[in-house]
Design an enzyme around this catalytic site. Sequence first.
Site, short mmCIF file in Angstrom:
data_model
loop_
_atom_site.label_atom_id
_atom_site.label_comp_id
_atom_site.label_asym_id
_atom_site.label_seq_id
_atom_site.Cartn_x
_atom_site.Cartn_y
_atom_site.Cartn_z
N GLU A 76 -2.60 40.76 25.47
CA GLU A 76 -3.46 41.84 24.99
C GLU A 76 -2.70 43.14 24.75
OE1 GLU A 76 -6.56 43.13 27.79
OE2 GLU A 76 -5.79 41.67 29.22
N GLU A 83 -6.75 40.87 21.59
CA GLU A 83 -6.47 39.93 22.68
C GLU A 83 -6.91 38.51 22.34
OE1 GLU A 83 -8.56 40.76 26.38
OE2 GLU A 83 -7.16 39.52 27.53
MN MN Z 1 -9.98 41.13 27.87
MN MN Z 2 -7.46 40.24 29.52
#
Ligand code: MN
Ligand code: MN
Length: 301
Positions: free
Chosen positions: A192, A280
């Site tokens: 992420e 993400e």
């Molecule tokens: Mn997340």
């Molecule tokens: Mn995460």
Amino acid sequence: MSTGSLEDDAIDSYREAGAILVETLTDAREMIEPGVTQLEVAEYAEDAIREAGAGLAFPVNISINEEASHATPARDDETTFGEEMVCLDIGVHVDGYIADAAVTVDFTGTDELVEAAEQALDAAINVVGPGVEVGAVGREIEAIIDSYGYTPILNLSGHGVERYDAHTGPNIPNRAVDRSVELSVGDVIAIEPFATDGRGKVGEGAVEEIYEQVGDGTVRDRRARQVLDELERFEELPFAARWLDNSRAEMALRRLKMADIVKGYPVLKEADGQLVSQAEHTLIVTEDGCEVTTAGIHPFD
Ligand code: MN
Ligand code: MN
């Protein structure tokens, strides 16, 4: 696909959680526009996940502008979206097996900040495979975000996921790190990248709407005991204060925190006036690279 120690049932559940997440995230993102309440979007997504027969790995996170993580609407929250940068981060579990993904929707005219996080995520996914050091994944993220003239948030990172645990090792840094942990076949990780026009460091804000049970114990206060009883259904995963039946749980939560039974997650944010974007995906490391369980979030139109 050979996936090391992961059982087939676990892989199926990871895939199912990913598919439910993709569907939900796509629909919820379409709802976001100025004038719509944040609560409406969060509750839509949370209901959709429950109706699909899955569970919430954590409350739907809606982060605005300088906010990066741990923001979720309060009970009866009437806050509406404005001309803002909005990060939508959702976690789904099927039988405890977790998918975690996020997208950013921009109404500020700063498309390149969104693109920087998305491109960094793509580049990171492209280098993932067994034997690859997590620091090399971070190197890709940092290089791409730098190339856009922005900064990765250095004190936020991706993470491993395990059954009923949304945040475990290994830590997946958002910058280059030398001599770090190597990924192995069967590892399940969330990558992420966060990009910002700020300094690249988040701190804790005053608002706290997400909690997690971290211990057992007893409390004398009656309302705190009622809230504690209620926590069982969250299976030690993070929960939102607004999910509690007890609509006046604030003091009870404070008591449970003091007794080290509950932990709070304050909103993490950049400096006021900065913007943060996030992208993400969750993926399983395979012999020849990885399988993204949250792939196919449909293009925004
Ligand atoms: Mn997340
Ligand atoms: Mn995460």
